[in-house]
Every structure is written in C-alpha cells, then in structure tokens.
Design an enzyme around this catalytic site. Structure first.
Site, PDB file in Angstrom:
ATOM      1  N   LYS A  51       0.834  -1.208   0.000  1.00  0.00           N
ATOM      2  CA  LYS A  51       0.000   0.000   0.000  1.00  0.00           C
ATOM      3  C   LYS A  51       0.867   1.256   0.000  1.00  0.00           C
ATOM      4  CE  LYS A  51       0.671   0.894   4.565  1.00  0.00           C
ATOM      5  NZ  LYS A  51       1.004   2.172   5.256  1.00  0.00           N
ATOM      6  N   THR A  71      -3.496   5.507   3.631  1.00  0.00           N
ATOM      7  CA  THR A  71      -2.155   5.921   3.222  1.00  0.00           C
ATOM      8  C   THR A  71      -2.167   6.721   1.929  1.00  0.00           C
ATOM      9  OG1 THR A  71      -1.437   3.826   4.184  1.00  0.00           O
ATOM     10  CG2 THR A  71       0.208   5.067   3.003  1.00  0.00           C
TER      11      THR A  71
END
Length: 338
Positions: free
Chosen positions: A198, A255
């Site tokens: 991610k 994120t």
C-alpha cells in the site's frame, strides 16, 4: 497497574512510541528500545517523544531503554517496530536474549531488499539457525493506523495475525482498548503483503496529487492499486478476503489520502518536481515505500506478475523517469477487460 504482563517494544520512532504508549496506558510494564543513545536519553528526560509525537506524555509504566536485554528478558510479548532495512540486524541481536514461548509481533510494513522476504519470513529464517529457544510465536499487526492518531486515542481498528488463530485471539486482548479495536486473523502473508504494497500505491497517488490531477485519478489509482496488491498476494497464497479488509483496502485508503502519510508525501514532492535525492534529504522519518518499491519490483519480476503502477513508481524512483511521462505511459497501455 497490570505488572504481570511485560512488553518490549523495539524501535522508538513514531509508531513504536505510539504502541508503547497504548500498551503502557493499559497498565503493562513497557520497555521501549531505541538505537540512538541520545534520543533515548531525551525520551527519559522529557517523558515524551518530542521528535515524533510532541505533547503526548508517557505513562509511568513506559521506560525508554538503550539496551535490548531489559526489553526482552521476561517479556510476554516483543513488538518489533524497526525499519525493514535494519530489521534482520536488530533481530539477530535479539535472538540470544529470547526465552521459550515468547511471542514476537512485527508492526513493520516493508519487504527486505536482498532476500525479498517479509519480516516474519526474516524472523523464521534467523530462528531456524538458532536452536536455543523453542515455541516462539510470530505475529503481524497491520491496518489503517497513523501513529499520532493512535497516541491521541483516536478510534482505530487494525488486524493482528498469527498462524495459530487461537494465539491471535489471545494476543489481540493484549493490544485491544476502548479506542483501539483489534481483529484476529491467520493470514499472515496477506497482512504483510498488503501492508507493504500500500505504501507504493500511496507514492503513486501522491505523485498524481503533486502533478495537480484530480479525485478521479486518485480513485482510479487506489482501485487499480488494490488489484495489483491482490494479484501478487494471492499468487503468494494469501487469502483474497484479506485485501478487502483493514490491512488491505483500509490501510490503502488511509495511506493514499491521509495528510499524515509519509509515503503519499514522498509522491507529492516527486510530483511537484523534486528528485528522489531531494525528497530523502528532507525526511526525518523513514518512508518504507521507497525501499519496498525495489523489493516488490524484483519480486513481481521473479514471479511473473504484472504490476503496471508499481513499474512506473519504480521507474520514477530508481530510473529518474519524468512523473508526467510515467502517468501517460500508465494510461496508454493496451486496453483490457477489468
């Protein structure tokens, strides 16, 4: 105070400190290790981590340490929160200090460059070379969790994985609080792969935000990024359901969109025209996605997995490719069925 449980947290950066604070607030005896003596001295004197989490006072049961021994000796659980590039070196120093039946939880989101191993795989390999201890339980803590918000008791949900689901259920009780909800899992591969990858997609999202592109672009990157993460993860025998959970989609959204995201900020600076050397020189905390991009690029190539977003992030970071050209090449690939 629950002095019957002792926890060692290895790594005194923002995330390690936040977890140490959380655990100490539960009344556990928590020793927080840092590799820099002067930093540890300041933690002890200030009773807060002014460098990474200013204004958050340490509970009385949190003790900064510059030596590993007091953090490992007698600890029920050891929490590893050191960067992936130094993880093996630190763990090698820890192994001789371990005792039978201790649990080790990694909260690190990265993949080792040279070996292409996750952090639990690194620990398994090192433990296999050492016959001094038995029955060491290895776990993973992952999910959408900015350190500052956890330290400030902002409601957060994460996932804790062990191969033995009963051990996961046992250790989740150690971490769980009224503001930090912990789910149990046995899919350690899925948790570690999604946690590491991610960060790469967050860099890509930051690049596009830095270039001035809109929300359409961001949504497309997050969605197609999840497809790439799932593609690699399932090839490594992870449970596909993990990627729609907290460690997968949850952490990816956080994120890629959160202003506290180090990796998104790396992308923002790259997209605004700065070189990777300039970006790194301005950082005071590790952005795991920079090194993980190389690891995953090599891993995907080794396994023959197509990951076009990863490829363009790699080209930007390691081949100095122009960010606008990278986006253009990404969009102009051969049309496909979703």
């Amino acid at each position: 105070m629950n002095k019957s449980i002792k926890i060692g947290v290895i790594g005194a950066g923002s995330w390690g400190t936040a977890l140490a604070i959380l655990l100490a607030k539960k009344g556990y005896l928590v020793n927080l290790w840092g590799h820099n003596d002067s930093h540890v001295s300041r933690l002890s004197k200030d009773r807060e981590n002014r460098k990474y989490l200013p204004g958050i006072i340490f509970p009385q049961s949190l003790h900064p340490e510059s030596e590993l021994d007091p953090c490992i000796d007698g600890a029920d659980t050891v929490v590893m929160v050191v960067p992936s590039h130094s993880y093996r070196t630190v763990f090698q120093k820890i192994i001789p200090l371990l005792s039978d039946n201790q649990r080790i939880v990694t909260a690190v989101k990265g993949i080792e460059n040279d070996t292409l191993m996750t952090m639990t795989q690194v620990m398994e390999q090192e433990l296999a070379c050492f016959s001094g201890v038995q029955n060491i339980g290895l776990g993973v803590l992952s999910g959408p969790s900015f350190a500052e918000e956890v330290a400030r008791e902002i409601p957060t949900a994460v996932t804790l994985g062990f191969k033995d689901i009963e051990m996961a259920k046992e250790v989740q009780k150690i971490f769980g609080t009224e503001y930090f909800r912990v789910y149990a899992s046995s899919d350690m591969v899925g948790l570690e792969i999604s946690a590491a990858l991610k960060n790469i997609i967050a860099i890509a999202t930051g690049v596009c935000d830095g270039l001035g592109y809109g929300l359409n672009t961001r949504a497309a990157l997050i969605t197609r990024g999840l497809a790439e993460i799932t593609r690699l993860g399932t090839a490594l025998k992870a449970d596909v359901a993990t990627f729609s959970g907290l460690s997968g989609m949850g952490d990816l959204i956080l994120t890629c969109t959160g202003n506290l995201s180090r990796n998104r900020n790396v992308g923002l600076k790259l997209g605004s025209g700065k070189s990777i050397e300039q970006v790194k020189s301005e950082m005071n905390m590790v952005a795991e996605g920079i090194k993980t991009t190389k690891s995953v690029y090599d891993l995907a190539a080794k396994m023959g997995i197509e990951m076009p977003i990863l490829e363009q992030v790699y080209n930007i970071i390691y081949r100095n490719k122009n960010c606008s050209e990278a986006v253009k090449d990404l969009l102009n690939r051969e049309l496909k069925v979703e």
